[in-house]
Write a protein that holds these residues in place. Structure first.
Motif, mmCIF file in Angstrom:
data_model
loop_
_atom_site.group_PDB
_atom_site.id
_atom_site.type_symbol
_atom_site.label_atom_id
_atom_site.label_comp_id
_atom_site.label_asym_id
_atom_site.label_seq_id
_atom_site.Cartn_x
_atom_site.Cartn_y
_atom_site.Cartn_z
ATOM 1 N N LEU A 85 64.350 -4.411 -14.984
ATOM 2 C CA LEU A 85 64.832 -4.758 -16.317
ATOM 3 C C LEU A 85 65.785 -5.951 -16.259
ATOM 4 C CD1 LEU A 85 64.898 -4.056 -19.330
ATOM 5 C CD2 LEU A 85 66.770 -2.463 -18.839
ATOM 6 N N GLN A 86 66.665 -5.971 -15.271
ATOM 7 C CA GLN A 86 67.625 -7.069 -15.130
ATOM 8 C C GLN A 86 67.749 -7.446 -13.662
ATOM 9 O OE1 GLN A 86 71.352 -5.888 -16.875
ATOM 10 N NE2 GLN A 86 70.517 -5.698 -18.935
ATOM 11 N N LEU A 130 64.743 -1.105 -22.435
ATOM 12 C CA LEU A 130 63.570 -0.903 -21.583
ATOM 13 C C LEU A 130 62.314 -0.732 -22.413
ATOM 14 C CD1 LEU A 130 62.396 -0.462 -18.760
ATOM 15 C CD2 LEU A 130 62.931 1.978 -19.025
ATOM 16 N N ASP A 143 62.615 -11.371 -14.213
ATOM 17 C CA ASP A 143 62.753 -9.936 -14.389
ATOM 18 C C ASP A 143 61.831 -9.456 -15.511
ATOM 19 O OD1 ASP A 143 64.031 -11.019 -16.547
ATOM 20 O OD2 ASP A 143 66.013 -10.221 -16.077
ATOM 21 N N ARG A 144 62.003 -8.229 -15.913
ATOM 22 C CA ARG A 144 61.136 -7.585 -16.913
ATOM 23 C C ARG A 144 59.680 -7.571 -16.437
ATOM 24 N NH1 ARG A 144 63.497 -7.996 -22.975
ATOM 25 N NH2 ARG A 144 65.672 -7.680 -22.423
ATOM 26 N N CYS A 145 59.511 -7.088 -15.224
ATOM 27 C CA CYS A 145 58.174 -7.020 -14.635
ATOM 28 C C CYS A 145 58.094 -5.807 -13.715
ATOM 29 C CB CYS A 145 57.857 -8.300 -13.864
ATOM 30 S SG CYS A 145 58.863 -8.500 -12.370
ATOM 31 N N ALA A 172 61.301 -4.050 -23.596
ATOM 32 C CA ALA A 172 60.868 -4.918 -22.503
ATOM 33 C C ALA A 172 59.474 -4.557 -22.011
ATOM 34 C CB ALA A 172 61.864 -4.844 -21.346
#
Length: 236
Positions: free
Chosen positions: A134-135, A90, A151-153, A93
């Motif tokens: 994250l996923q 995290l 993802d990652r937003c 990311a």
């Protein structure tokens, strides 16, 4: 004269080190130089006049000790100590935060891995939480469109910043992993940490800019289709 000159050298070096420390803007360098200055003052008070000046030695030592504690706290805030597994993923990311800032943020956050599909925001409702996925690719439903984003937003960041209802319904498939922050707790944390607020606002702005950069008109049979927020074709 030789004795006076040798001991005076310590006080001159100590004064010079602390002056240099106060002239620099980098916290780490400042604290190191002030610490060196305190140590030199202790040596000076110990050797000057042929006997230790204990009052001055104790005073300089206490100043040096306080500065050392601050230096260690500063180093701890910049070193990713204790970050393992999901927290490490995290941290990488999200990016843009110092380790200490990330640890503060996670004290009011909660990591969730959902075994079932979960709805994060509802269109037209003010969300009580902010999310970072994250996923799992979030599914966005807005007006007549349904599409997925990477993802990652962040999810719900516009509503969080503006205090307005969510502009879309966002959901995650089963197995999705995300962090959730309760709005009131996160706002209280940011209000009490100006540097963290500045860094977190920059993260939100970067995330929003990335999403805007993905927007583009869609052409279907030579007709420009309505533009959805991420420039993606409607999901089937």
């Amino acid at each position: 004269m030789d004795y006076d000159f040798s001991t005076a050298t310590f006080v001159h070096l100590a004064t010079g080190a602390q002056m240099l420390g106060l002239l620099v803007t980098r916290q780490l360098v400042l604290r190191v130089l002030v610490l060196i200055g305190s140590a030199l003052f202790v040596v000076y008070y110990y050797t000057h006049l042929g006997q230790p000046q204990w009052d001055a030695i104790v005073g300089s030592s206490l100043i040096g000790l306080a500065n050392l504690v601050g230096l260690l706290a500063l180093l701890y805030s910049r070193i990713p100590i204790g970050m393992r597994g999901e927290n490490r993923l995290l941290f990488e990311a999200i990016g843009g935060l110092e380790p200490g800032q990330f640890r503060k943020l996670m004290r009011v956050g909660r990591m969730v891995q959902s075994p079932h599909p979960v709805t994060l925001t509802h269109e037209g409702e003010i969300p009580g939480q902010l999310f970072f996925v994250l996923q799992g690719r979030p599914r966005i439903e807005k007006d007549d469109y349904a599409f997925r984003i990477s993802d990652r937003c962040f999810v719900g960041e516009v509503a969080f910043k503006l205090g307005c209802p969510a502009s879309a319904t966002a959901s995650l498939p089963e197995g999705g992993m995300y962090v959730t922050w309760e709005r009131t707790r996160l706002e209280a944390l940011l209000a009490g940490s100006p540097m963290l607020k500045q860094a977190f606002d920059a993260l939100i702005s970067r995330d929003m800019a990335n999403k805007v950069a993905l927007s583009a008109p869609i052409r279907c049979n030579d007709t420009v289709a309505p533009l959805n927020p991420f420039g993606l074709r409607p999901a089937v």
